[in-house]
Design a protein around this motif. Structure first.
Motif, PDB file in Angstrom:
ATOM      1  N   CYS A 137      -9.038   7.516  -5.621  1.00 42.93           N
ATOM      2  CA  CYS A 137      -9.165   6.152  -6.154  1.00 42.93           C
ATOM      3  C   CYS A 137     -10.241   5.436  -5.360  1.00 42.93           C
ATOM      4  CB  CYS A 137      -7.833   5.407  -6.074  1.00 42.93           C
ATOM      5  SG  CYS A 137      -7.114   5.375  -4.427  1.00 42.93           S
ATOM      6  N   ASP A 138     -10.697   4.286  -5.865  1.00 42.47           N
ATOM      7  CA  ASP A 138     -11.762   3.584  -5.159  1.00 42.47           C
ATOM      8  C   ASP A 138     -11.197   2.727  -4.037  1.00 42.47           C
ATOM      9  OD1 ASP A 138     -11.027   1.075  -6.209  1.00 42.47           O
ATOM     10  OD2 ASP A 138     -12.588   1.058  -7.739  1.00 42.47           O
ATOM     11  N   ASP A 139     -12.076   1.961  -3.399  1.00 41.19           N
ATOM     12  CA  ASP A 139     -11.703   1.222  -2.189  1.00 41.19           C
ATOM     13  C   ASP A 139     -10.964  -0.081  -2.448  1.00 41.19           C
ATOM     14  OD1 ASP A 139     -13.018   3.125  -0.678  1.00 41.19           O
ATOM     15  OD2 ASP A 139     -14.828   1.928  -0.377  1.00 41.19           O
ATOM     16  N   GLU A 140     -11.033  -0.586  -3.683  1.00 47.01           N
ATOM     17  CA  GLU A 140     -10.648  -1.977  -3.891  1.00 47.01           C
ATOM     18  C   GLU A 140      -9.685  -2.172  -5.057  1.00 47.01           C
ATOM     19  OE1 GLU A 140     -12.836  -6.240  -4.820  1.00 47.01           O
ATOM     20  OE2 GLU A 140     -13.934  -4.717  -3.704  1.00 47.01           O
ATOM     21  N   PRO A 141      -8.371  -2.097  -4.799  1.00 44.85           N
ATOM     22  CA  PRO A 141      -7.434  -2.524  -5.841  1.00 44.85           C
ATOM     23  C   PRO A 141      -7.731  -3.979  -6.208  1.00 44.85           C
ATOM     24  CG  PRO A 141      -6.292  -1.464  -4.010  1.00 44.85           C
ATOM     25  CD  PRO A 141      -7.702  -1.698  -3.559  1.00 44.85           C
ATOM     26  N   ARG A 144      -0.907  -0.927  -4.308  1.00 46.17           N
ATOM     27  CA  ARG A 144      -2.254  -0.635  -3.817  1.00 46.17           C
ATOM     28  C   ARG A 144      -2.228   0.799  -3.292  1.00 46.17           C
ATOM     29  NH1 ARG A 144      -1.378  -6.098  -2.327  1.00 46.17           N
ATOM     30  NH2 ARG A 144      -3.160  -7.489  -2.696  1.00 46.17           N
ATOM     31  N   VAL A 145      -3.172   1.609  -3.745  1.00 44.96           N
ATOM     32  CA  VAL A 145      -3.179   3.029  -3.375  1.00 44.96           C
ATOM     33  C   VAL A 145      -4.291   3.292  -2.373  1.00 44.96           C
ATOM     34  CG1 VAL A 145      -3.354   5.402  -4.219  1.00 44.96           C
ATOM     35  CG2 VAL A 145      -2.248   3.645  -5.632  1.00 44.96           C
ATOM     36  N   SER A 146      -3.948   3.884  -1.263  1.00 44.55           N
ATOM     37  CA  SER A 146      -4.905   4.178  -0.205  1.00 44.55           C
ATOM     38  C   SER A 146      -5.681   5.459  -0.500  1.00 44.55           C
ATOM     39  CB  SER A 146      -4.176   4.329   1.132  1.00 44.55           C
ATOM     40  OG  SER A 146      -5.048   4.837   2.134  1.00 44.55           O
ATOM     41  N   TRP A 180       0.827  -1.202   0.000  1.00 49.16           N
ATOM     42  CA  TRP A 180       0.000   0.000   0.000  1.00 49.16           C
ATOM     43  C   TRP A 180       0.866   1.259   0.000  1.00 49.16           C
ATOM     44  CZ3 TRP A 180      -5.214   0.282  -0.509  1.00 49.16           C
ATOM     45  CH2 TRP A 180      -5.938  -0.904  -0.331  1.00 49.16           C
ATOM     46  N   VAL A 181       0.366   2.298  -0.660  1.00 41.71           N
ATOM     47  CA  VAL A 181       1.024   3.604  -0.620  1.00 41.71           C
ATOM     48  C   VAL A 181      -0.024   4.649  -0.251  1.00 41.71           C
ATOM     49  CG1 VAL A 181       2.838   3.071  -2.297  1.00 41.71           C
ATOM     50  CG2 VAL A 181       0.640   3.966  -3.110  1.00 41.71           C
ATOM     51  N   CYS A 182       0.451   5.739   0.368  1.00 41.11           N
ATOM     52  CA  CYS A 182      -0.427   6.867   0.690  1.00 41.11           C
ATOM     53  C   CYS A 182       0.308   8.155   0.345  1.00 41.11           C
ATOM     54  CB  CYS A 182      -0.841   6.841   2.155  1.00 41.11           C
ATOM     55  SG  CYS A 182       0.497   7.236   3.306  1.00 41.11           S
ATOM     56  N   GLU A 183      -0.355   9.273   0.572  1.00 41.62           N
ATOM     57  CA  GLU A 183       0.181  10.570   0.162  1.00 41.62           C
ATOM     58  C   GLU A 183       1.478  10.939   0.880  1.00 41.62           C
ATOM     59  OE1 GLU A 183      -4.324  10.693  -0.372  1.00 41.62           O
ATOM     60  OE2 GLU A 183      -2.904   9.924   1.127  1.00 41.62           O
ATOM     61  N   HIS A 195      -7.225  21.568   3.437  1.00 44.62           N
ATOM     62  CA  HIS A 195      -6.567  21.686   2.137  1.00 44.62           C
ATOM     63  C   HIS A 195      -5.221  20.955   2.135  1.00 44.62           C
ATOM     64  CE1 HIS A 195      -5.955  23.843  -1.769  1.00 44.62           C
ATOM     65  NE2 HIS A 195      -4.678  23.657  -1.453  1.00 44.62           N
ATOM     66  N   PRO A 196      -5.229  19.622   2.268  1.00 47.69           N
ATOM     67  CA  PRO A 196      -3.960  18.897   2.102  1.00 47.69           C
ATOM     68  C   PRO A 196      -3.458  19.057   0.678  1.00 47.69           C
ATOM     69  CG  PRO A 196      -5.801  17.365   2.178  1.00 47.69           C
ATOM     70  CD  PRO A 196      -6.356  18.713   2.514  1.00 47.69           C
ATOM     71  N   GLU A 197      -2.158  19.175   0.504  1.00 48.16           N
ATOM     72  CA  GLU A 197      -1.628  19.486  -0.821  1.00 48.16           C
ATOM     73  C   GLU A 197      -1.785  18.333  -1.802  1.00 48.16           C
ATOM     74  OE1 GLU A 197       2.011  22.097  -2.496  1.00 48.16           O
ATOM     75  OE2 GLU A 197       2.598  20.405  -1.237  1.00 48.16           O
ATOM     76  N   ILE A 198      -1.811  17.095  -1.299  1.00 50.23           N
ATOM     77  CA  ILE A 198      -1.901  15.927  -2.173  1.00 50.23           C
ATOM     78  C   ILE A 198      -3.030  15.030  -1.689  1.00 50.23           C
ATOM     79  CG2 ILE A 198      -0.692  13.889  -3.056  1.00 50.23           C
ATOM     80  CD1 ILE A 198       1.940  15.421  -2.511  1.00 50.23           C
ATOM     81  N   VAL A 199      -3.869  14.576  -2.626  1.00 46.15           N
ATOM     82  CA  VAL A 199      -4.974  13.675  -2.294  1.00 46.15           C
ATOM     83  C   VAL A 199      -5.044  12.581  -3.357  1.00 46.15           C
ATOM     84  CG1 VAL A 199      -7.444  13.446  -1.870  1.00 46.15           C
ATOM     85  CG2 VAL A 199      -6.285  15.579  -1.267  1.00 46.15           C
ATOM     86  N   ASN A 200      -5.022  11.328  -2.912  1.00 43.70           N
ATOM     87  CA  ASN A 200      -5.265  10.211  -3.830  1.00 43.70           C
ATOM     88  C   ASN A 200      -6.760  10.081  -4.074  1.00 43.70           C
ATOM     89  OD1 ASN A 200      -2.519   9.535  -3.784  1.00 43.70           O
ATOM     90  ND2 ASN A 200      -2.778   8.098  -2.082  1.00 43.70           N
TER      91      ASN A 200
END
Length: 308
Positions: free
Chosen positions: A218-222, A266-268, A122-125, A211-216
């Motif tokens: 994507c949906d819930d389910e890779p 997988r993107v969170s 998994w990866v996050c911002e 206002h976070p500078e980066i937002v993923n």
């Protein structure tokens, strides 16, 4: 524009003016949603169709809107990809002008490809971008250009975008889709309606100080591509060809196709959903593909009726 989508969204405050640079699949969906909500909106395309209402913006040829048409823009979304040299064409051609607008929010559509390959982790911002593909390195360079602009920027990182007319359904129905099985390989995706609605949601959050500078986005389910293709076939009551092992299929792939299979992650979306309170319209590919089929079936029946 579906009434259900319009009803779940809120217009921007009075005095707002939205500009969408690059009204393609995603930008065009947001433009239509904004118009349905009564939000004043300007949108551009490189070669707009006559009567479409889009303005012309083509950085390669130097064609752009009259500056007076862009006066008073308060919210800006840029969907335009990097140029061949990896520079952002909007900042190159309109950067000085944009900085004079009374902007409250600037969105840049980027890609989750900037995270690179994590072998399915998994990866996050908060994770450091490590793009492995040249196109993703160009995107990251453009992100950094926008970050250095001093504008009220929010970067939306998106995976593969799908929706009616742009999903596996057509290929499955035509019998031209060859599923590929690569155990452990995951892909992320997002429905085009969620791209539009999430962008509008983020504008409202920003106005409230979130206002976070980066937002993923994507949906819930890779999911594995073969799982998505099997579900598409089940919706259509079609037989799907036996999946081909990746090692066998790779030999016949183009360089571009192989590059899509090179990254596995997988993107969170936790920041979007939990921190910012966005409720996905299509949390999984199952909901999204079912909606695609319903819309496409309606379109086909309408076409058939008009030709009768």
């Amino acid at each position: 524009m579906p009434e259900s989508l319009v009803n779940r969204c809120k217009p921007l405050p009075a005095g707002s003016k939205l500009c969408i640079l690059g009204a393609g699949f995603s930008g065009g969906r947001l433009a239509a949603l904004a118009a349905a909500l009564g939000i004043p909106v300007i949108s551009t395309r490189r070669k707009p169709a006559p009567g479409s209402g889009h303005l012309t913006f083509d950085s390669a040829s130097g064609q752009g809107p009259d500056p007076h048409q862009l006066e008073g823009v308060t919210h800006l979304l840029n969907t335009i990809p990097p140029d061949r040299d990896g520079n952002d064409p909007v900042l190159t051609t309109l950067g000085d002008q944009i900085k004079r607008w009374p902007l409250r929010w600037v969105g840049y559509l980027s890609t989750t490809g900037v995270y690179g390959n994590t072998d399915g982790a998994w990866v996050c911002e908060n994770d450091l971008p490590q793009p492995s593909q040249e196109r993703s390195r160009r995107r990251l360079a453009c992100e950094q250009e926008w970050q250095a602009s001093g504008l009220p920027l929010q970067i939306l990182r998106l995976p593969g975008i799908y929706g009616p007319g742009r999903s596996p359904l057509a290929a499955v129905k035509a019998g031209t889709l060859q599923p590929v099985d690569k155990p452990g390989q995951m892909f992320c995706r997002i429905h085009v309606d969620d791209v539009a609605a999430a962008a509008l949601h983020l504008m409202h959050c920003s106005a409230q100080g979130q206002h976070p500078e980066i937002v993923n986005v994507c949906d819930d389910e890779p999911a594995a591509s073969v799982s998505v293709h099997r579900y598409a076939a089940s919706l259509l009551n079609c037989e799907l060809p036996q999946p081909k092992a990746f090692a066998e299929a790779e030999a016949g792939m183009s360089a571009m196709a192989r590059s899509f299979w090179a990254d596995n992650r997988r993107v969170s979306n936790r920041r979007l959903r939990e921190d910012l309170g966005y409720e996905l319209i299509h949390p999984t590919y199952r909901s999204g593909l079912a909606q695609c089929l319903a819309v496409e079936t309606l379109r086909e029946s309408g076409t058939a009726s008009s030709q009768a």
